[in-house]
Motif scaffolding. Structure first.
Motif, PDB file in Angstrom:
ATOM      1  N   LYS A  11      63.093 126.327  54.249  1.00 38.05           N
ATOM      2  CA  LYS A  11      63.929 127.316  53.588  1.00 38.05           C
ATOM      3  C   LYS A  11      63.052 128.455  53.114  1.00 38.05           C
ATOM      4  CE  LYS A  11      67.448 123.998  52.033  1.00 38.05           C
ATOM      5  NZ  LYS A  11      68.161 123.426  50.854  1.00 38.05           N
ATOM      6  N   ALA A  12      63.584 129.662  53.157  1.00 40.59           N
ATOM      7  CA  ALA A  12      62.790 130.816  52.752  1.00 40.59           C
ATOM      8  C   ALA A  12      63.696 131.931  52.263  1.00 40.59           C
ATOM      9  CB  ALA A  12      61.941 131.314  53.926  1.00 40.59           C
ATOM     10  N   ILE A  97      62.376 139.698  56.950  1.00 46.40           N
ATOM     11  CA  ILE A  97      60.966 139.442  56.650  1.00 46.40           C
ATOM     12  C   ILE A  97      60.913 138.371  55.574  1.00 46.40           C
ATOM     13  CG2 ILE A  97      58.757 140.422  55.950  1.00 46.40           C
ATOM     14  CD1 ILE A  97      59.903 143.196  56.615  1.00 46.40           C
ATOM     15  N   ILE A  98      60.214 137.285  55.848  1.00 49.52           N
ATOM     16  CA  ILE A  98      60.071 136.195  54.883  1.00 49.52           C
ATOM     17  C   ILE A  98      59.148 136.613  53.749  1.00 49.52           C
ATOM     18  CG2 ILE A  98      59.084 133.892  54.540  1.00 49.52           C
ATOM     19  CD1 ILE A  98      59.947 133.207  57.376  1.00 49.52           C
ATOM     20  N   ALA A  99      59.540 136.290  52.511  1.00 48.54           N
ATOM     21  CA  ALA A  99      58.675 136.445  51.348  1.00 48.54           C
ATOM     22  C   ALA A  99      58.039 135.084  51.053  1.00 48.54           C
ATOM     23  CB  ALA A  99      59.476 136.934  50.149  1.00 48.54           C
ATOM     24  N   ASP A 100      56.722 135.027  51.093  1.00 54.57           N
ATOM     25  CA  ASP A 100      56.002 133.743  50.973  1.00 54.57           C
ATOM     26  C   ASP A 100      54.898 133.866  49.915  1.00 54.57           C
ATOM     27  OD1 ASP A 100      55.102 131.150  51.501  1.00 54.57           O
ATOM     28  OD2 ASP A 100      53.898 131.770  53.227  1.00 54.57           O
ATOM     29  N   SER A 102      54.064 131.959  47.503  1.00 58.31           N
ATOM     30  CA  SER A 102      53.311 130.716  47.279  1.00 58.31           C
ATOM     31  C   SER A 102      52.307 130.466  48.389  1.00 58.31           C
ATOM     32  CB  SER A 102      54.274 129.526  47.203  1.00 58.31           C
ATOM     33  OG  SER A 102      54.866 129.292  48.486  1.00 58.31           O
ATOM     34  N   ARG A 103      52.490 131.118  49.533  1.00 58.89           N
ATOM     35  CA  ARG A 103      51.659 130.979  50.722  1.00 58.89           C
ATOM     36  C   ARG A 103      51.751 129.574  51.343  1.00 58.89           C
ATOM     37  NH1 ARG A 103      49.349 134.455  47.239  1.00 58.89           N
ATOM     38  NH2 ARG A 103      48.467 136.392  48.062  1.00 58.89           N
ATOM     39  N   ASP A 104      52.712 128.786  50.908  1.00 60.46           N
ATOM     40  CA  ASP A 104      52.864 127.431  51.456  1.00 60.46           C
ATOM     41  C   ASP A 104      53.229 127.473  52.935  1.00 60.46           C
ATOM     42  OD1 ASP A 104      52.284 126.241  49.035  1.00 60.46           O
ATOM     43  OD2 ASP A 104      54.384 126.095  48.414  1.00 60.46           O
ATOM     44  N   LEU A 105      54.116 128.391  53.292  1.00 63.72           N
ATOM     45  CA  LEU A 105      54.515 128.488  54.703  1.00 63.72           C
ATOM     46  C   LEU A 105      53.352 128.995  55.553  1.00 63.72           C
ATOM     47  CD1 LEU A 105      56.941 127.982  56.506  1.00 63.72           C
ATOM     48  CD2 LEU A 105      57.605 130.375  56.184  1.00 63.72           C
TER      49      LEU A 105
END
Length: 220
Positions: A11-12, A97-100, A102-105
């Motif tokens: 999920k994103a 555009i995905i917001a990440d 946490s940088r987990d993805l």
């Protein structure tokens, strides 16, 4: 995310709202590609050119999904810059555009070293690109350094090759192949079977080694 890996569901938050990846992609192919950071010059050109070429991806049943480790507000502001720079993008910006933050993805996809993910100064993703088929399997990956922008025509060429060789499983596409040009018949296909599969003609190339494995055809 190596070739042949099934992409897990995730999920994103995106500029087009929240997505659940498997449900969002449905029965489409997906081009998923990452960028080191928002408001950077090379990334701006890449997102702009891919946006302009969106009809070419749609024709191939390919959905587009970008990724960056910046937050959603940053993405929205950046999209306005991209549209201002690439004036030939019609209407609204055409893909999410995905917001990440946490940088987990980014770590999950191998775009970033997990040990660095909490350091914003060095936690910049490489230019990673994945072509994912409707079975959620990674079929092709490309990795570029931050200094080198990607070529949209090459991305489309790769998709054409993957889709063609899925349809005709007895062929492969040679170096510099473009749609309509000659393809290679796989070595495991016997000459007799090849003649049946391609009755309009095959070119056979004799090799000095005596291993006559180069057979091409344009009749596909």
């Amino acid at each position: 995310m190596r070739i042949g890996t099934k992409v897990p569901n995730f999920k994103a938050q995106t500029t087009h709202g929240p997505i659940e990846f498997h449900k969002w992609m449905d029965n489409s192919w997906v081009l998923l590609f990452s960028h080191p950071a928002d408001f950077t010059p090379v990334c701006t050109t890449e997102l702009g050119r891919i946006a302009v070429h969106k009809p070419h991806f749609e024709k191939r049943n390919v959905k587009i999904l970008a990724h960056s480790v910046d937050d959603l507000k940053s993405h929205v502001d950046w999209v306005n810059d991209i549209k201002s720079y690439c004036l030939d993008i019609p209407g609204e910006f055409p893909y999410p555009i995905i917001a990440d933050q946490s940088r987990d993805l980014a770590v999950q996809f191998g775009m970033l070293d997990e040990k660095q993910k909490n350091d914003p100064e060095i936690a910049k993703t490489i230019r990673a690109l994945f072509i994912i088929d409707p079975d959620k399997v990674v079929r092709l990956s490309m990795f570029y350094p931050m200094s080198t922008g990607r070529n949209v025509d090459e991305i489309l060429r790769c998709i054409d090759s993957l889709q063609l060789t899925d349809r005709l499983k007895v062929i492969a596409t040679p170096a510099n192949w473009m749609p309509g040009e000659k393809v290679m018949i796989l070595p495991e296909v016997s000459d007799a079977d090849a003649d049946k599969l391609f009755p309009k003609g095959i070119d056979r190339v004799k090799m000095p080694s005596g291993h006559n494995y180069v057979r091409t055809t344009t009749n596909y």
